[in-house]
Design a protein around this motif. Structure first.
Motif, PDB file in Angstrom:
ATOM      1  N   THR A  32       0.831  -1.213   0.000  1.00  0.00           N
ATOM      2  CA  THR A  32       0.000   0.000   0.000  1.00  0.00           C
ATOM      3  C   THR A  32       0.862   1.258   0.000  1.00  0.00           C
ATOM      4  O   THR A  32       0.592   2.216  -0.739  1.00  0.00           O
ATOM      5  CB  THR A  32      -0.940  -0.011   1.229  1.00  0.00           C
ATOM      6  OG1 THR A  32      -1.663  -1.240   1.238  1.00  0.00           O
ATOM      7  CG2 THR A  32      -1.936   1.138   1.186  1.00  0.00           C
ATOM      8  N   THR A  83      -5.771  -7.377   3.138  1.00  0.00           N
ATOM      9  CA  THR A  83      -5.599  -5.969   3.506  1.00  0.00           C
ATOM     10  C   THR A  83      -6.855  -5.443   4.184  1.00  0.00           C
ATOM     11  O   THR A  83      -6.859  -4.320   4.683  1.00  0.00           O
ATOM     12  CB  THR A  83      -5.360  -5.113   2.250  1.00  0.00           C
ATOM     13  OG1 THR A  83      -6.497  -5.291   1.383  1.00  0.00           O
ATOM     14  CG2 THR A  83      -4.081  -5.519   1.525  1.00  0.00           C
ATOM     15  N   SER A 101      -9.553  -4.787   2.494  1.00  0.00           N
ATOM     16  CA  SER A 101     -10.416  -4.157   1.490  1.00  0.00           C
ATOM     17  C   SER A 101     -10.095  -4.726   0.118  1.00  0.00           C
ATOM     18  O   SER A 101      -8.930  -4.971  -0.220  1.00  0.00           O
ATOM     19  CB  SER A 101     -10.235  -2.637   1.494  1.00  0.00           C
ATOM     20  OG  SER A 101      -8.906  -2.302   1.170  1.00  0.00           O
ATOM     21  N   ASN A 110      -7.204  -3.483  -2.842  1.00  0.00           N
ATOM     22  CA  ASN A 110      -6.611  -2.424  -2.022  1.00  0.00           C
ATOM     23  C   ASN A 110      -5.545  -1.622  -2.768  1.00  0.00           C
ATOM     24  O   ASN A 110      -5.536  -0.391  -2.703  1.00  0.00           O
ATOM     25  CB  ASN A 110      -6.022  -3.057  -0.758  1.00  0.00           C
ATOM     26  CG  ASN A 110      -5.383  -2.045   0.168  1.00  0.00           C
ATOM     27  OD1 ASN A 110      -4.290  -1.580  -0.088  1.00  0.00           O
ATOM     28  ND2 ASN A 110      -6.082  -1.695   1.241  1.00  0.00           N
ATOM     29  N   THR A 141      -5.855   2.243  -3.868  1.00  0.00           N
ATOM     30  CA  THR A 141      -4.881   3.175  -3.300  1.00  0.00           C
ATOM     31  C   THR A 141      -4.258   4.019  -4.411  1.00  0.00           C
ATOM     32  O   THR A 141      -4.099   5.233  -4.273  1.00  0.00           O
ATOM     33  CB  THR A 141      -3.787   2.402  -2.528  1.00  0.00           C
ATOM     34  OG1 THR A 141      -4.419   1.637  -1.509  1.00  0.00           O
ATOM     35  CG2 THR A 141      -2.760   3.338  -1.910  1.00  0.00           C
ATOM     36  N   ASN A 187      -7.074   6.522  -5.652  1.00  0.00           N
ATOM     37  CA  ASN A 187      -7.357   7.567  -4.654  1.00  0.00           C
ATOM     38  C   ASN A 187      -6.197   8.544  -4.540  1.00  0.00           C
ATOM     39  O   ASN A 187      -6.396   9.763  -4.468  1.00  0.00           O
ATOM     40  CB  ASN A 187      -7.610   6.953  -3.270  1.00  0.00           C
ATOM     41  CG  ASN A 187      -8.894   6.132  -3.229  1.00  0.00           C
ATOM     42  OD1 ASN A 187      -9.747   6.248  -4.102  1.00  0.00           O
ATOM     43  ND2 ASN A 187      -9.026   5.288  -2.212  1.00  0.00           N
TER      44      ASN A 187
HETATM   45  C1  LIG Z   1      -5.436  -0.720   2.206  1.00  0.00           C
HETATM   46  O1  LIG Z   1      -4.990  -1.478   3.290  1.00  0.00           O
HETATM   47  C2  LIG Z   1      -4.395  -0.730   4.326  1.00  0.00           C
HETATM   48  C3  LIG Z   1      -3.797  -1.671   5.350  1.00  0.00           C
HETATM   49  O2  LIG Z   1      -4.201  -2.953   5.200  1.00  0.00           O
HETATM   50  C4  LIG Z   1      -5.435   0.189   4.908  1.00  0.00           C
HETATM   51  O3  LIG Z   1      -4.850   0.981   5.940  1.00  0.00           O
HETATM   52  C5  LIG Z   1      -5.974   1.099   3.828  1.00  0.00           C
HETATM   53  O4  LIG Z   1      -7.004   1.906   4.328  1.00  0.00           O
HETATM   54  C6  LIG Z   1      -6.483   0.299   2.645  1.00  0.00           C
HETATM   55  N1  LIG Z   1      -6.770   1.211   1.561  1.00  0.00           N
HETATM   56  C7  LIG Z   1      -7.858   1.177   0.824  1.00  0.00           C
HETATM   57  C8  LIG Z   1      -7.958   2.181  -0.268  1.00  0.00           C
HETATM   58  O5  LIG Z   1      -8.757   0.389   1.010  1.00  0.00           O
END
Ligand SMILES: *[C@@H]1O[C@H](CO)[C@@H](O)[C@H](O)[C@H]1NC(C)=O
Ligand SMILES: *[C@@H]1O[C@H](CO)[C@@H](O)[C@H](O)[C@H]1NC(C)=O
Length: 392
Positions: A340, A373, A375, A378, A382, A385
């Motif tokens: 990430t 993660t 989500s 992820n 990331t 965003n």
């Molecule tokens: C991705 O994963 C990290 C840690 O697992 C978390 O902090 C973060 O919010 C996640 N980002 C998204 C965009 O879901």
């Protein structure tokens, strides 16, 4: 006065800049075992602005080839891969879906033969457009690895320009999008591409800024570093994303057409010993295949995360480097990969360079199910965003 007028016209003609995230989907991810399986139904229509279905092929008669009719088509009880893919637009009306032709399995010689004459190119282009229309795709991605190389011919460099020019003419009337993926390094790109010429005909160029190192090197290193490592010397100084993007920019590819490629996979080695675990550690063998991707020297991000749940894995970064590596001493597996944090830095870099956005190879190697993660997708989310936050 003419200059002012010209500038105004150019400014009006430029598209509104909105961060693009081009995601390749490997259609063969449906054959993976258990939780490694990622079907079109698992994809998030909002995670990417463009989805690219990998791959279509080329038939001996130079027409475009449906590679896996059972997976790609609906006929004969097929899985309707193409249809489900382009139907993602029913959920996200702003989404564009492209069919990608090429990849390593198609091979450079098939492209070389197809692109060789106006007649053979025309056969390909007409069949490609009718396939795109039939399945409601919004465009074509050409992933030729690489013109003039890997069994190609010297004239490929010119013929690739001809192919793109003729494709662009034929596709524009349908409002279709044309993209390509390209080799990152000067060593290959200078042989394969007339960069200023191809830049005229494509909407986006995805620079494959990964696989800079791998188990073909007899030592460990990061395969997708943004910047060089302090101990790099010689050609290794150039094997990073920053150098690749610099090369493409000075060679004439406008930033607003370029996508920085970000891998959702790691490159893995088997260490020769356990005393040296950083970069340049002797490692004469590839890492063993992951349970789902089944390729020596390769593990998806999800596979790496799953492996790390077991005891004995260390995660580290080299001094001055953004990207992580991870290793397991008793099995001597060592992998360079992205997390990430490192993809956040890459997205910020792409935004600061004024690039069009990011390319993801491949969406199915991300944490598709959100098991690791917390989500789904992820890394891809990331990227998107971060890029949008940095450009707005
Ligand atoms: C991705 O994963 C990290 C840690 O697992 C978390 O902090 C973060 O919010 C996640 N980002 C998204 C965009 O879901
Ligand atoms: C760089 O190379 C020197 C000389 O081989 C070595 O002593 C040093 O540990 C290396 N630095 C890193 C960060 O690996």
């Amino acid at each position: 006065m003419w200059k002012t007028l010209l500038l105004t016209v150019v400014a009006l003609a430029l598209p509104v800049t909105e961060g693009a995230v081009l995601c390749y989907y490997e259609s063969w991810a449906i054959y993976r075992m258990g939780e490694g399986k990622v079907t079109v139904d698992d994809l998030d229509p909002f995670a990417c602005t463009h989805y690219l279905y990998a791959f279509a092929g080329i038939n001996p008669d130079n027409t475009i080839k449906v590679n896996d009719p059972w997976a790609d088509l609906c006929t004969g009880g097929g899985l309707c891969g193409y249809k489900k893919f382009t139907d993602m637009k029913n959920k996200n009306a702003g989404l564009l879906t492209l069919l990608s032709v090429g990849g390593w399995n198609v091979g450079s010689p098939a492209f070389s033969v197809m692109a060789a004459t106006a007649a053979t190119r025309s056969v390909f282009i007409m069949s490609a457009i009718s396939t795109l229309r039939a399945h409601n795709f919004d465009g074509l991605d050409v992933s030729w690895t690489y013109p003039t190389l890997n069994g190609g011919a010297p004239q490929d460099k010119d013929n690739f320009v001809n192919l793109l020019r003729e494709l662009e003419v034929a596709m524009t009337s349908d409002g279709m999008v044309l993209t390509i993926s390209v080799a990152p390094t000067m060593e290959i790109a200078s042989q394969a591409y007339h960069i200023p010429s191809i830049s005229q005909y494509v909407h986006f160029v995805s620079v494959m800024t990964y696989n800079f190192h791998g188990p073909w090197d007899p030592y460990t290193h990061h395969h997708s570093a943004l910047y060089p490592f302090i101990n790099d010397t010689g050609n290794n100084l150039y094997l990073n994303a920053n150098e690749a993007i610099r090369y493409w920019l000075i060679s004439g590819m406008p930033a607003h057409k370029m996508m920085l490629g970000v891998p959702m996979f790691g490159r893995c080695w088997t260490l020769n010993g356990v005393t040296n675990t950083g970069y340049y550690a002797p490692a004469s063998q590839a890492g063993p295949p992951g349970p789902w991707t089944s390729q020596w020297g390769y593990m998806s991000f999800a596979e790496i995360c799953k492996a790390q749940k077991a005891n004995g894995w260390t995660i580290a970064k080299e001094i001055g480097c953004n990207e992580p590596y991870t290793y397991h001493l008793s099995s001597r597996i060592w992998c360079s990969y992205e997390d990430t944090e490192s993809v956040t830095i890459k997205a910020t870099f792409a935004a600061n360079e004024g690039l069009a956005g990011l390319m993801v190879w491949s969406i199915n190697d991300d944490d598709a199910h959100g098991y690791y993660t917390g989500s789904k997708f992820n890394l891809t989310w990331t990227l998107s965003n971060t890029f949008n936050a940095a450009t707005n």
